[in-house]
Scaffold this active site. Structure first.
Site, mmCIF file in Angstrom:
data_model
loop_
_atom_site.group_PDB
_atom_site.id
_atom_site.type_symbol
_atom_site.label_atom_id
_atom_site.label_comp_id
_atom_site.label_asym_id
_atom_site.label_seq_id
_atom_site.Cartn_x
_atom_site.Cartn_y
_atom_site.Cartn_z
ATOM 1 C CE LYS A 22 -2.949 0.761 3.731
ATOM 2 N NZ LYS A 22 -2.574 1.969 4.303
ATOM 3 N NE ARG A 122 -5.759 8.001 11.228
ATOM 4 C CZ ARG A 122 -4.986 7.055 10.309
ATOM 5 N NH1 ARG A 122 -5.510 6.729 9.192
ATOM 6 N NH2 ARG A 122 -3.869 6.896 10.621
ATOM 7 C CD GLN A 169 0.246 8.322 7.371
ATOM 8 O OE1 GLN A 169 -0.161 8.978 7.814
ATOM 9 N NE2 GLN A 169 -0.266 7.050 6.767
ATOM 10 C CG ASP A 319 0.135 0.061 9.487
ATOM 11 O OD1 ASP A 319 -0.060 1.045 10.472
ATOM 12 O OD2 ASP A 319 0.461 0.292 8.315
ATOM 13 C CE LYS A 346 -0.177 4.098 13.012
ATOM 14 N NZ LYS A 346 0.417 4.790 11.999
ATOM 15 N NE ARG A 350 -5.147 -0.121 13.254
ATOM 16 C CZ ARG A 350 -4.776 -0.037 12.018
ATOM 17 N NH1 ARG A 350 -3.077 0.064 12.019
ATOM 18 N NH2 ARG A 350 -5.275 -0.044 10.724
HETATM 19 C C1 S3P Z 1 2.514 4.835 6.279
HETATM 20 C C2 S3P Z 1 2.785 5.165 7.394
HETATM 21 C C3 S3P Z 1 2.291 4.563 8.703
HETATM 22 C C4 S3P Z 1 1.381 3.750 8.597
HETATM 23 C C5 S3P Z 1 0.593 3.660 7.373
HETATM 24 C C6 S3P Z 1 1.303 3.954 5.951
HETATM 25 C C7 S3P Z 1 2.877 5.169 4.753
HETATM 26 O O1 S3P Z 1 1.614 5.882 9.485
HETATM 27 O O2 S3P Z 1 0.788 3.412 9.941
HETATM 28 O O3 S3P Z 1 -0.516 2.629 7.255
HETATM 29 O O4 S3P Z 1 2.655 4.816 3.738
HETATM 30 O O5 S3P Z 1 3.890 6.208 5.062
HETATM 31 P P1 S3P Z 1 2.407 6.912 10.596
HETATM 32 O O6 S3P Z 1 3.528 7.646 9.678
HETATM 33 O O7 S3P Z 1 1.240 7.624 10.795
HETATM 34 O O8 S3P Z 1 2.968 6.218 11.403
#
Ligand code: S3P
Length: 435
Positions: A22, A122, A169, A319, A346, A350
């Protein structure tokens, strides 16, 4: 809502292939849209979250199409995003929202972001703060959430930003804003998080500088950059493979090969912890695909033991805690987790969602502020029964489906719809493996 009961299964056997990663899929579409010319993507995850990214990029001028098994993206270059005519519908996807906010922040356009009830709770301040320092103006709903409007600034101002939370992120949002910002934008990362952005930007011809001192990374891009198109092969998602790795570990007699699983060290924490618990995982045909380490995983049923999970490993399996809690519920002895405050923000909270779900399913679980303590069943099936509330959270749904396989009475999910956000063929694959 479609409820469904997941009942005890026979062993999981044979070979399966989980859909594309993803995180990598989102980035492949975004970077393709920023390159001048045509990028091809094979193995793209066609889940709702990634399709939300594709739709938003189209609304900002990229041409994105499915072409046979592959996807093609025709981008017009960094700095060319167009103002979308309507609000960008982000659905359930935090990654789409936060990364696209970064892109919009350094373009001279204004975009509204909307999402479902889960996404609308969120926290977005974590990206609004650094993007505001770069010159963007963001108007969120009270509490710093969606719906929000982001007014970009072109040219934006480069910053050096130290991440206050371990978040790929947030790191990516700032770096993506930096792509169209004159000068050097730097993110300081005290705790390593998934590095797909850094790896893939290089594939698109961007000079990403990474310096490491005293365990801290300083990641820089100097903009505005020119991005060259790239052909991307997306490996299988370790976060999706994790459900099958746990299912095969806890269902007696299982011997399952999960093909083509991405094993980036910033993502493979779940497999390391499962091995500490005594799981039987063989890494077959280790190779590199699209700049990411990949292997086929052979997972056989094993007696799992409770462990104390080192909080330092959390970012590399952030995750996967919901499904780890399921493994812990079937293990011999107690599993203690801590340092997991991030799990509360999240797709659902969770920690509380999994504590409630496991309790309904007859597992022994104690919820603490920053983790769960789970006393395992010693390898016996948990009781099951009851209806689990999934809170619009795909990972709660899939984790508890796995729990149902190793329960006496099965586990009923209130809704299977959330699964489509990241793993549309999960139920089909589960049936195939447990046939
Ligand atoms: C992701 C970063 C993670 C993860 C999310 C995907 C990404 O989030 O939980 O499912 O693709 O950069 P966080 O950056 O909030 O930890």
């Amino acid at each position: 809502m479609t409820a469904r009961r997941f009942v005890p299964s026979g062993p999981l056997t044979g070979r399966i292939r989980v859909p594309g990663d993803k995180s990598i899929s989102h980035r492949a579409l975004m970077f393709g849209a920023l390159a001048v010319g045509r990028s091809r993507i094979s193995g793209l995850l066609e889940g709702e979250d990634v399709l939300a990214t594709a739709a938003a990029l189209r609304a900002m001028g990229a041409v994105i199409e499915r072409n046979g098994e592959d996807w093609v993206v025709d981008g017009a270059g960094v700095g060319t995003l167009l103002q979308p005519e309507q609000a960008l519908e982000m659905g359930n996807s935090g990654t789409s929202t936060r990364l696209l906010m970064g892109l919009v922040a350094s373009h001279g356009i204004t975009a509204a972001f909307i999402g479902d009830a889960s996404l609308s709770k969120r926290p977005m301040e974590r990206v609004i703060d650094p993007l505001s320092l770069m010159g963007a103006t963001c108007t969120p709903s009270p509490g710093g959430t969606l719906p929000l409007v982001m007014e970009g600034m072109q040219p934006a101002v480069p910053i050096t930003y130290r991440l206050p939370v371990a978040s790929a992120q947030v790191k990516s949002a700032v770096l993506l804003a930096g792509l169209n910002t004159p000068g050097t934008t730097t993110v300081v990362e005290p705790v390593p998080t998934r590095d797909h952005t850094e790896r893939m930007l290089r594939g698109f011809g961007v000079d990403v500088q990474v310096e490491e001192t005293d365990g801290e990374k300083r990641i820089s891009v100097t903009g505005p950059v020119d991005m060259t198109p790239c052909d991307i092969v997306v490996p299988g998602d370790p976060s999706s493979a994790a459900f099958f790795a746990v299912a095969a570990s806890v269902v007696p007699g299982s011997d399952l090969v999960i093909e083509n699983v991405g094993l980036n060290p910033t993502r493979n924490g779940i497999f390391r912890v499962l091995e500490q618990m005594g799981a039987s995982i063989d890494y077959l045909d280790e190779r590199e695909i699209g700049g990411e380490p990949v292997a086929d995983l052979r997972v056989r049923h094993a007696e799992l033991k409770g462990v104390e999970v080192d909080p330092a490993i959390a970012p590399s399996m952030i995750d996967e805690f919901p499904v780890l809690f399921v493994a812990a519920a079937m293990a011999e002895g107690t599993t203690v987790t801590s340092g997991l405050e991030e799990l509360r923000v999240k797709e659902s909270d969770r920690l509380s969602a999994m504590a409630a779900a496991l309790d309904v399913a007859g597992a022994r679980v104690e919820e603490r502020g920053d983790g769960l303590v789970i006393r395992g069943s010693g390898g016996k099936p948990i009781t099951g029964g009851g209806v689990v509330t999934t809170h619009l959270d795909h990972r709660i749904a899939m984790s508890m489906a796995v729990a149902g396989l190793a329960s006496k009475q099965g586990v009923e999910l209130d809704s299977t719809e959330p699964i489509a956000t990241s793993f549309p063929n999960f139920i089909d694959l589960l049936q195939e493996a447990a046939r």
